[in-house]
Design an enzyme around this catalytic site. Structure first.
Site, PDB file in Angstrom:
ATOM      1  N   LYS A 136      36.707  50.600  35.940  1.00  0.00           N
ATOM      2  CA  LYS A 136      37.672  50.172  36.960  1.00  0.00           C
ATOM      3  C   LYS A 136      37.835  51.311  37.952  1.00  0.00           C
ATOM      4  CE  LYS A 136      40.357  46.597  37.726  1.00  0.00           C
ATOM      5  NZ  LYS A 136      40.204  45.208  37.271  1.00  0.00           N
ATOM      6  N   ASP A 176      39.788  43.471  43.145  1.00  0.00           N
ATOM      7  CA  ASP A 176      40.989  43.375  42.307  1.00  0.00           C
ATOM      8  C   ASP A 176      42.151  43.331  43.311  1.00  0.00           C
ATOM      9  OD1 ASP A 176      41.831  43.659  39.273  1.00  0.00           O
ATOM     10  OD2 ASP A 176      43.261  44.880  40.355  1.00  0.00           O
TER      11      ASP A 176
HETATM   12  P1  NDP Z   1      45.646  39.960  45.142  1.00  0.00           P
HETATM   13  O1  NDP Z   1      45.729  41.242  45.867  1.00  0.00           O
HETATM   14  O2  NDP Z   1      44.837  38.861  45.716  1.00  0.00           O
HETATM   15  O3  NDP Z   1      47.109  39.380  44.871  1.00  0.00           O
HETATM   16  C1  NDP Z   1      48.069  40.108  44.198  1.00  0.00           C
HETATM   17  C2  NDP Z   1      49.363  39.327  44.203  1.00  0.00           C
HETATM   18  O4  NDP Z   1      50.268  39.954  43.320  1.00  0.00           O
HETATM   19  C3  NDP Z   1      50.042  39.286  45.572  1.00  0.00           C
HETATM   20  O5  NDP Z   1      50.717  38.074  45.708  1.00  0.00           O
HETATM   21  C4  NDP Z   1      51.004  40.454  45.487  1.00  0.00           C
HETATM   22  O6  NDP Z   1      52.140  40.322  46.311  1.00  0.00           O
HETATM   23  C5  NDP Z   1      51.423  40.373  44.041  1.00  0.00           C
HETATM   24  N1  NDP Z   1      51.852  41.697  43.584  1.00  0.00           N
HETATM   25  C6  NDP Z   1      51.116  42.837  43.574  1.00  0.00           C
HETATM   26  N2  NDP Z   1      51.845  43.865  43.114  1.00  0.00           N
HETATM   27  C7  NDP Z   1      53.068  43.335  42.847  1.00  0.00           C
HETATM   28  C8  NDP Z   1      54.270  43.872  42.350  1.00  0.00           C
HETATM   29  N3  NDP Z   1      54.355  45.173  42.037  1.00  0.00           N
HETATM   30  N4  NDP Z   1      55.337  43.026  42.184  1.00  0.00           N
HETATM   31  C9  NDP Z   1      55.240  41.705  42.512  1.00  0.00           C
HETATM   32  N5  NDP Z   1      54.127  41.147  42.989  1.00  0.00           N
HETATM   33  C10 NDP Z   1      53.062  41.949  43.152  1.00  0.00           C
HETATM   34  O7  NDP Z   1      45.123  40.340  43.676  1.00  0.00           O
HETATM   35  P2  NDP Z   1      44.449  39.406  42.579  1.00  0.00           P
HETATM   36  O8  NDP Z   1      45.008  38.053  42.661  1.00  0.00           O
HETATM   37  O9  NDP Z   1      42.991  39.605  42.649  1.00  0.00           O
HETATM   38  O10 NDP Z   1      44.926  40.109  41.225  1.00  0.00           O
HETATM   39  C11 NDP Z   1      46.128  39.728  40.556  1.00  0.00           C
HETATM   40  C12 NDP Z   1      46.055  40.169  39.108  1.00  0.00           C
HETATM   41  O11 NDP Z   1      44.926  39.557  38.465  1.00  0.00           O
HETATM   42  C13 NDP Z   1      45.881  41.669  38.875  1.00  0.00           C
HETATM   43  O12 NDP Z   1      46.535  42.040  37.686  1.00  0.00           O
HETATM   44  C14 NDP Z   1      44.368  41.799  38.669  1.00  0.00           C
HETATM   45  O13 NDP Z   1      44.043  42.965  37.940  1.00  0.00           O
HETATM   46  C15 NDP Z   1      44.102  40.549  37.870  1.00  0.00           C
HETATM   47  N6  NDP Z   1      42.724  40.081  37.852  1.00  0.00           N
HETATM   48  C16 NDP Z   1      42.043  39.854  39.010  1.00  0.00           C
HETATM   49  C17 NDP Z   1      40.752  39.361  38.964  1.00  0.00           C
HETATM   50  C18 NDP Z   1      40.005  38.990  40.188  1.00  0.00           C
HETATM   51  O14 NDP Z   1      38.905  38.460  40.055  1.00  0.00           O
HETATM   52  N7  NDP Z   1      40.527  39.205  41.384  1.00  0.00           N
HETATM   53  C19 NDP Z   1      40.064  39.157  37.679  1.00  0.00           C
HETATM   54  C20 NDP Z   1      40.909  39.344  36.524  1.00  0.00           C
HETATM   55  C21 NDP Z   1      42.171  39.813  36.633  1.00  0.00           C
HETATM   56  P3  NDP Z   1      52.245  41.216  47.655  1.00  0.00           P
HETATM   57  O15 NDP Z   1      51.197  40.646  48.547  1.00  0.00           O
HETATM   58  O16 NDP Z   1      53.642  41.017  48.129  1.00  0.00           O
HETATM   59  O17 NDP Z   1      51.969  42.631  47.220  1.00  0.00           O
HETATM   60  O1  2IT Z   2      40.129  42.537  36.105  1.00  0.00           O
HETATM   61  C1  2IT Z   2      39.043  41.987  36.341  1.00  0.00           C
HETATM   62  O2  2IT Z   2      38.379  41.426  35.456  1.00  0.00           O
HETATM   63  C2  2IT Z   2      38.540  42.003  37.721  1.00  0.00           C
HETATM   64  N1  2IT Z   2      39.216  42.506  38.603  1.00  0.00           N
HETATM   65  C3  2IT Z   2      37.182  41.454  38.044  1.00  0.00           C
HETATM   66  C4  2IT Z   2      36.130  42.475  37.776  1.00  0.00           C
HETATM   67  C5  2IT Z   2      34.741  42.114  38.223  1.00  0.00           C
HETATM   68  O3  2IT Z   2      33.877  42.990  38.068  1.00  0.00           O
HETATM   69  O4  2IT Z   2      34.500  41.018  38.712  1.00  0.00           O
END
Ligand code: NDP
Ligand code: 2IT
Length: 456
Positions: A136, A176
């Site tokens: 990561k 992420d």
């Molecule tokens: P994005 O940046 O697309 O979205 C993040 C969302 O979470 C936004 O709505 C943001 O709100 C909110 N957020 C972030 N920090 C905070 C906080 N401290 N308090 C409240 N809301 C918060 O990210 P992703 O959707 O890609 O990721 C979301 C989660 O999923 C993370 O934990 C990530 O590690 C996990 N994840 C992502 C994957 C992927 O493929 N993208 C794969 C697996 C897991 P705001 O815009 O107001 O900050």
């Molecule tokens: O937390 C996760 O699994 C991710 N942000 C996706 C990682 C990836 O390599 O697609």
């Protein structure tokens, strides 16, 4: 007579002592400690019952990253100002394949957060059944305060350093929080400029230059496919059920999209400023409007709620709303023990993590002790990295598969992860401990590969 040195080496692990020592050494990294503690609580009893894993320092090696790369990112923004940020890449374990895992751009990013995410990624990636190690990275920048030109300039400066440490057969980053297709495009452009190579060094790319169909949707869709497996196994329904979704980013909105498609009622989405509450659920057209406008950062949830006559809860999380199921999809530690108790009182019976570690360790115990089915992210959000793995496959083959083909793989992979959780997590009464199942299911392949490769 048994050699006393050998005997002591083969002594079982003492869970309390092992975790105690770790807590002392990494007292300044509480997130990392939580991730490892949750893992070891179920892994140590398993390891102690399987002597082939004893006497080889396996767990001691497994909880230390292969390496932590930290670097300075100095860059000139579009106003000509000199800016300095901190960049990270934690390459945790590559026993079963090249390092793989996302990049996070967030002002609160620390070595602790990157380490916990990289550790979780090792076992999540193993669960996907694809050959990927765990890593990561990211930087402590707030992309929300940057315009498009600054985002590009920052991504270029970040890659100027990162490119030394990544490669299609060595370490393959993705997105992420704060890193989506736009950022991956700029990072990829700079990698290509520096190396003259057009290879699968990043996943989550645009479709025109090697991206995979379904990758943007994969984490959220996969989360719902997993929930459907859980519900079918427990003879429960998704249709018509009230679902809380937190977050309004990539994972949250694609989780919401698939839930609506499956006939569930999505009663909330949220962000760091507040929650949009839809008492009777959100319609697909409303979600599509939100997706279009939120991804372009052109609208707030308050504007969304106002436009469609929903309730906006300023500064609040969704967890006080009555619902059947919850999908925390924003960030780590969204739900503590107090919140978890409130959710149980409000009737929540299933919690499926879309985010990484959104539930504190105490809160996960509250769910488990209250009979709530609790699914950890390393199982339920593995769909994103799984399709990243398939993007790597398609890049190596110089081919691209159709939407239907990739979606078919995603469904199969999530089904297989569920089977693995049941295999290792089911108890005598037929209840499934998804934490135990996911941990052991992910552990075995990594452990066996490490044993086969010797002490390195
Ligand atoms: P994005 O940046 O697309 O979205 C993040 C969302 O979470 C936004 O709505 C943001 O709100 C909110 N957020 C972030 N920090 C905070 C906080 N401290 N308090 C409240 N809301 C918060 O990210 P992703 O959707 O890609 O990721 C979301 C989660 O999923 C993370 O934990 C990530 O590690 C996990 N994840 C992502 C994957 C992927 O493929 N993208 C794969 C697996 C897991 P705001 O815009 O107001 O900050
Ligand atoms: O937390 C996760 O699994 C991710 N942000 C996706 C990682 C990836 O390599 O697609």
């Amino acid at each position: 007579m048994v050699d006393p040195v050998l005997k002591s080496r083969q002594a079982p692990y003492d869970t309390e002592a092992f975790i105690g020592e770790l807590k002392q050494r990494y007292a300044h990294q509480p997130m990392f400690v939580q991730a490892v503690e949750e893992f070891l609580e179920t892994i140590i009893p398993f390891v102690n019952a399987h002597p082939k894993y004893l006497g080889k320092g396996l767990l001691e090696r497994m909880v230390e990253p292969d390496r932590i790369i930290r670097f300075r990112i100095s860059w000139l923004d579009s106003q000509g100002r000199v800016r300095v940020n901190r960049g990270y890449r934690v390459q945790f374990n590559n026993a079963i394949g090249p390092y793989k895992g996302g990049l996070r751009f967030h002002p609160g990013l620390s070595e602790d957060v990157v380490k916990f995410l990289a550790f979780e990624q090792v076992f999540k990636n193993s669960l996907t059944t694809l050959p990927m190690g765990g890593a990561k990275g990211g930087a402590d920048i707030d992309p929300k305060e940057l315009n498009d030109i600054d985002i590009m300039l920052f991504c270029q400066a970040y890659m100027n350093e990162l490119f030394h440490y990544v490669g299609p057969d060595f370490d393959v980053p993705a997105g992420d929080i704060g890193v989506s297709q736009r950022e991956i495009g700029y990072l990829y452009g700079q990698y290509k400029k520096l190396t003259h190579l057009h290879v699968g060094v990043l996943t989550g790319k645009g479709m025109e230059f090697g991206g995979s169909m379904i990758r943007p949707e994969a984490t959220g869709y996969g989360c719902v496919y997993f929930a459907k497996e859980v519900l079918a196994y427990h003879r429960m329904e998704l249709k018509g059920k009230r679902c809380l979704v937190s977050g309004a980013g990539n994972v949250a909105l694609h989780t919401a999209e698939k839930l609506i498609e499956e006939g569930a009622l999505v009663v909330s989405v949220s962000d760091s400023k507040g929650t949009a509450y839809m008492p009777n659920g959100m319609r697909m057209e409303e979600l599509q409007w939100l997706k279009r406008h939120k991804f372009d950062r052109k609208c707030s949830l308050e504007e969304f709620a106002e436009r469609y006559g929903f309730i906006y809860l300023e500064g609040e999380q969704p967890w006080g709303i009555k619902a059947d199921y919850a999908f925390p999809c924003a960030t780590q530690h969204e739900i503590n023990a107090h919140t978890a108790k409130m959710m149980v009182r409000n009737g929540v019976r299933l919690v499926v993590e879309g985010a990484n570690m959104p539930v504190t360790l105490d809160a996960s115990k509250v769910f488990q002790q209250s009979g709530v089915i609790y699914v950890p992210g390393k199982a339920s959000n593995a769909g994103g990295v799984a399709i990243s793995g398939l993007e790597m496959t398609q890049n190596s083959m110089r081919m691209s598969w159709t939407r239907e083909e990739v979606d078919g793989y995603l469904r199969k992979i999530m089904k297989r992860i569920h089977e693995r959780c049941v295999e290792f997590g089911v108890d005598k009464d037929g209840r499934v401990d998804y934490v135990k199942g996911a941990n052991i299911g992910g552990f075995i392949k990594v452990a066996d590969a490490m044993l086969a490769q010797g002490v390195i």
